[in-house]
Design an enzyme around this catalytic site. Structure first.
Site, mmCIF file in Angstrom:
data_model
loop_
_atom_site.group_PDB
_atom_site.id
_atom_site.type_symbol
_atom_site.label_atom_id
_atom_site.label_comp_id
_atom_site.label_asym_id
_atom_site.label_seq_id
_atom_site.Cartn_x
_atom_site.Cartn_y
_atom_site.Cartn_z
ATOM 1 N N ASN A 100 0.989 6.629 -3.082
ATOM 2 C CA ASN A 100 0.863 5.870 -4.334
ATOM 3 C C ASN A 100 1.417 4.463 -4.187
ATOM 4 O O ASN A 100 2.405 4.246 -3.497
ATOM 5 C CB ASN A 100 1.578 6.612 -5.470
ATOM 6 C CG ASN A 100 1.005 7.992 -5.687
ATOM 7 O OD1 ASN A 100 -0.103 8.298 -5.243
ATOM 8 N ND2 ASN A 100 1.767 8.859 -6.332
ATOM 9 N N ASP A 102 2.221 2.767 -6.992
ATOM 10 C CA ASP A 102 2.679 2.490 -8.366
ATOM 11 C C ASP A 102 4.191 2.314 -8.509
ATOM 12 O O ASP A 102 4.667 1.931 -9.576
ATOM 13 C CB ASP A 102 2.186 3.600 -9.307
ATOM 14 C CG ASP A 102 2.663 5.000 -8.890
ATOM 15 O OD1 ASP A 102 1.927 5.976 -9.146
ATOM 16 O OD2 ASP A 102 3.763 5.103 -8.302
ATOM 17 N N HIS A 117 0.756 3.327 1.764
ATOM 18 C CA HIS A 117 -0.437 2.524 1.483
ATOM 19 C C HIS A 117 -0.114 1.238 0.735
ATOM 20 O O HIS A 117 -0.986 0.621 0.115
ATOM 21 C CB HIS A 117 -1.467 3.358 0.715
ATOM 22 C CG HIS A 117 -1.967 4.536 1.497
ATOM 23 N ND1 HIS A 117 -2.597 5.609 0.900
ATOM 24 C CD2 HIS A 117 -1.911 4.824 2.818
ATOM 25 C CE1 HIS A 117 -2.907 6.496 1.844
ATOM 26 N NE2 HIS A 117 -2.507 6.053 3.001
ATOM 27 N N SER A 186 -4.793 15.480 -2.611
ATOM 28 C CA SER A 186 -5.925 16.287 -2.137
ATOM 29 C C SER A 186 -5.917 16.396 -0.610
ATOM 30 O O SER A 186 -6.681 17.157 -0.032
ATOM 31 C CB SER A 186 -7.233 15.598 -2.560
ATOM 32 O OG SER A 186 -7.244 14.265 -2.013
ATOM 33 N N PRO A 211 -2.786 21.840 -9.060
ATOM 34 C CA PRO A 211 -3.585 22.782 -9.871
ATOM 35 C C PRO A 211 -4.840 23.229 -9.124
ATOM 36 O O PRO A 211 -5.415 24.256 -9.439
ATOM 37 C CB PRO A 211 -3.952 21.960 -11.103
ATOM 38 C CG PRO A 211 -3.032 20.796 -11.121
ATOM 39 C CD PRO A 211 -2.685 20.524 -9.693
HETATM 40 C C1 BV8 Z 1 -6.992 4.185 8.965
HETATM 41 C C2 BV8 Z 1 -4.281 2.099 -1.251
HETATM 42 C C3 BV8 Z 1 -7.102 3.492 11.251
HETATM 43 C C4 BV8 Z 1 -5.126 1.162 -2.027
HETATM 44 C C5 BV8 Z 1 -5.549 3.930 -0.214
HETATM 45 C C6 BV8 Z 1 -14.328 9.658 8.259
HETATM 46 C C7 BV8 Z 1 -13.724 10.892 8.358
HETATM 47 C C8 BV8 Z 1 -12.292 11.003 8.317
HETATM 48 C C9 BV8 Z 1 -11.456 9.850 8.140
HETATM 49 C C10 BV8 Z 1 -12.115 8.640 8.055
HETATM 50 C C11 BV8 Z 1 -13.517 8.548 8.120
HETATM 51 N N1 BV8 Z 1 -13.840 7.268 8.016
HETATM 52 C C12 BV8 Z 1 -12.675 6.527 7.895
HETATM 53 C C13 BV8 Z 1 -11.627 7.374 7.935
HETATM 54 C C14 BV8 Z 1 -10.234 7.055 7.800
HETATM 55 C C15 BV8 Z 1 -9.911 6.830 6.295
HETATM 56 C C16 BV8 Z 1 -10.028 8.110 5.506
HETATM 57 O O1 BV8 Z 1 -9.182 8.972 5.565
HETATM 58 N N2 BV8 Z 1 -11.130 8.186 4.702
HETATM 59 C C17 BV8 Z 1 -11.333 9.418 3.872
HETATM 60 C C18 BV8 Z 1 -11.933 8.980 2.555
HETATM 61 C C19 BV8 Z 1 -12.269 10.360 4.572
HETATM 62 N N3 BV8 Z 1 -8.533 6.391 6.329
HETATM 63 C C20 BV8 Z 1 -8.307 5.068 6.452
HETATM 64 O O2 BV8 Z 1 -9.182 4.213 6.448
HETATM 65 C C21 BV8 Z 1 -6.848 4.699 6.634
HETATM 66 N N4 BV8 Z 1 -6.707 3.779 7.742
HETATM 67 O O3 BV8 Z 1 -7.379 5.319 9.231
HETATM 68 O O4 BV8 Z 1 -6.758 3.195 9.892
HETATM 69 C C22 BV8 Z 1 -8.525 3.235 11.249
HETATM 70 C C23 BV8 Z 1 -8.905 1.903 11.158
HETATM 71 C C24 BV8 Z 1 -10.279 1.655 11.298
HETATM 72 C C25 BV8 Z 1 -11.246 2.731 11.339
HETATM 73 C C26 BV8 Z 1 -10.803 4.060 11.375
HETATM 74 C C27 BV8 Z 1 -9.422 4.322 11.323
HETATM 75 C C28 BV8 Z 1 -6.327 3.944 5.371
HETATM 76 C C29 BV8 Z 1 -6.238 4.897 4.222
HETATM 77 C C30 BV8 Z 1 -5.536 4.207 3.044
HETATM 78 C C31 BV8 Z 1 -6.531 3.669 2.052
HETATM 79 N N5 BV8 Z 1 -5.827 3.179 0.842
HETATM 80 N N6 BV8 Z 1 -4.848 3.457 -1.290
HETATM 81 C C32 BV8 Z 1 -5.225 1.536 -3.483
HETATM 82 O O5 BV8 Z 1 -4.603 2.515 -3.927
HETATM 83 O O6 BV8 Z 1 -5.947 0.770 -4.144
HETATM 84 S S1 BV8 Z 1 -6.072 5.569 -0.201
HETATM 85 C C33 BV8 Z 1 -5.890 6.110 -1.857
HETATM 86 O O7 BV8 Z 1 -6.766 7.212 -1.970
HETATM 87 C C34 BV8 Z 1 -4.549 6.654 -2.234
HETATM 88 O O8 BV8 Z 1 -3.498 5.897 -1.689
HETATM 89 C C35 BV8 Z 1 -4.600 8.071 -1.664
HETATM 90 O O9 BV8 Z 1 -4.264 8.046 -0.313
HETATM 91 C C36 BV8 Z 1 -6.056 8.406 -1.740
HETATM 92 C C37 BV8 Z 1 -6.316 9.324 -2.878
HETATM 93 O O10 BV8 Z 1 -5.827 10.581 -2.484
HETATM 94 P P1 BV8 Z 1 -4.776 11.338 -3.454
HETATM 95 O O11 BV8 Z 1 -3.625 10.447 -3.706
HETATM 96 O O12 BV8 Z 1 -4.562 12.664 -2.871
HETATM 97 O O13 BV8 Z 1 -5.537 11.416 -4.854
HETATM 98 P P2 BV8 Z 1 -6.826 12.270 -5.193
HETATM 99 O O14 BV8 Z 1 -7.356 11.698 -6.439
HETATM 100 O O15 BV8 Z 1 -7.709 12.365 -3.985
HETATM 101 O O16 BV8 Z 1 -6.251 13.747 -5.472
HETATM 102 C C38 BV8 Z 1 -5.335 13.940 -6.519
HETATM 103 C C39 BV8 Z 1 -4.853 15.375 -6.326
HETATM 104 O O17 BV8 Z 1 -3.851 15.612 -7.311
HETATM 105 C C40 BV8 Z 1 -5.959 16.396 -6.537
HETATM 106 O O18 BV8 Z 1 -5.849 17.385 -5.517
HETATM 107 C C41 BV8 Z 1 -5.632 16.980 -7.921
HETATM 108 O O19 BV8 Z 1 -5.969 18.360 -7.995
HETATM 109 C C42 BV8 Z 1 -4.130 16.827 -7.972
HETATM 110 N N7 BV8 Z 1 -3.555 16.687 -9.320
HETATM 111 C C43 BV8 Z 1 -4.134 16.121 -10.408
HETATM 112 N N8 BV8 Z 1 -3.255 16.150 -11.461
HETATM 113 C C44 BV8 Z 1 -2.097 16.734 -10.983
HETATM 114 C C45 BV8 Z 1 -2.293 17.060 -9.613
HETATM 115 N N9 BV8 Z 1 -1.341 17.651 -8.861
HETATM 116 C C46 BV8 Z 1 -0.143 17.935 -9.481
HETATM 117 N N10 BV8 Z 1 0.128 17.623 -10.790
HETATM 118 C C47 BV8 Z 1 -0.826 17.041 -11.566
HETATM 119 N N11 BV8 Z 1 -0.572 16.747 -12.838
#
Ligand code: BV8
Ligand code: ZN
Length: 242
Positions: A100, A102, A117, A186, A211
């Site tokens: 996060n 935030d 991040h 997630s 959840p």
């Molecule tokens: C990198 C900052 C080296 C900005 C963010 C293909 C396959 C695999 C990986 C990749 C691919 N292509 C590229 C990649 C790598 C990529 C990646 O992982 N992509 C994913 C989409 C597949 N990663 C990167 O690019 C990283 N860098 O790898 O560098 C590199 C360089 C070049 C090329 C390759 C590699 C950089 C990643 C960082 C990106 N920046 N944020 C901003 O915020 O504006 S990521 C951003 O999204 C967040 O920071 C966080 O990381 C992500 C969201 O995930 P979560 O936080 O888990 O949130 P989400 O909504 O997904 O889930 C919420 C969860 O909470 C749910 O499970 C829900 O059920 C639960 N929940 C809801 N309410 C509650 C709760 N739990 C408890 N209580 C509640 N009340």
């Protein structure tokens, strides 16, 4: 509290706790997550907007997105989940590895928080090494650096690597913990989603609070299908009783 049987017996030897958190832990503070309808802004997919490509295509739009998120975040308060994590520092060494931007963990009083991040209050130049914090809105966007190039939020966008000093420290903390609690994420985004593997290699107890199912639910020692603000205070009372 049946679900805690697992750690009740270990509780005495739990010295180092590492939290891996994501957008879900701030959901109960009114901050949208990245999943489903929450993940859309003006119908733009958040995952698409958080890229260097989107920034160069339309820096004004990306700035407007971060300005809106910043306003929302400045108006948000830490919830019982953030507060419980801060309070656990009374009972063990606690480190928070958060995805996060935030700053709510720090606002709740957590003293050791690694922002994997980046942070929404930090900015940097897209060219020179100028860095700063912003407390007020910029009159005109995108704002320019004194070197004439455009300023950008100091966050990690998809395709960009994480700050290596922070990432290396995160791996060390994850590799040395006794208990890792994965709350509100997630575990879709890498490399943050590899942190539980480092903890598992150290035979740490892995607990998931969410959840919904996640990418690594099957790897967990304990899965608690509930919200973080409801569940985490129960950890504090468990440590208090012991
Ligand atoms: C990198 C900052 C080296 C900005 C963010 C293909 C396959 C695999 C990986 C990749 C691919 N292509 C590229 C990649 C790598 C990529 C990646 O992982 N992509 C994913 C989409 C597949 N990663 C990167 O690019 C990283 N860098 O790898 O560098 C590199 C360089 C070049 C090329 C390759 C590699 C950089 C990643 C960082 C990106 N920046 N944020 C901003 O915020 O504006 S990521 C951003 O999204 C967040 O920071 C966080 O990381 C992500 C969201 O995930 P979560 O936080 O888990 O949130 P989400 O909504 O997904 O889930 C919420 C969860 O909470 C749910 O499970 C829900 O059920 C639960 N929940 C809801 N309410 C509650 C709760 N739990 C408890 N209580 C509640 N009340
Ligand atoms: Zn500059």
């Amino acid at each position: 509290m049946k679900m805690f049987e697992l750690i009740k017996d270990h509780i005495k030897d739990i010295k180092k706790i590492v939290f891996v958190t994501g957008a879900g832990i701030s959901q109960e503070s009114g901050i949208p997550t990245f999943r489903g309808k929450d993940g859309l802004w003006r119908n733009y997919d958040a995952m698409k907007l958080a890229t260097i490509g989107a920034f160069y295509d339309n820096p004004k739009l990306v700035w407007e997105w971060y300005n809106e998120r910043r306003k929302n975040i400045f108006g948000a308060l830490p919830n019982l989940g953030h507060k419980a994590i801060a309070e656990l520092e009374k009972f063990a060494d606690v480190v928070v590895l958060t995805q996060n931007i935030d700053g709510l963990h720090q606002k709740a009083g957590s003293s050791e928080v690694l922002e994997l991040h980046g942070s929404i209050i930090k900015i940097k130049c897209s060219v020179c090494n100028f860095k700063d914090e912003i407390m007020t809105e910029f009159s005109e966007i995108p704002p320019l650096c004194k070197c004439g190039n455009i300023l950008r939020p100091d966050v990690v966008w998809f395709g960009e690597s994480l700050p290596q000093d922070i990432w290396q420290k995160a791996i060390v903390f994850a590799s040395q913990c006794d208990l890792m609690i994965i709350a509100g994420t997630s575990l879709v985004v890498s490399p943050a989603n590899t942190l539980p593997i480092y903890a598992k290699q150290n035979n740490a107890v892995l607990i998931e609070i969410n959840p919904e199912n996640t990418e690594m639910s099957s790897e967990m020692d304990l899965v608690i299908r509930n919200t973080s603000a409801t569940t985490l205070p129960k950890f504090v009372s468990m440590f208090k009783e012991n």
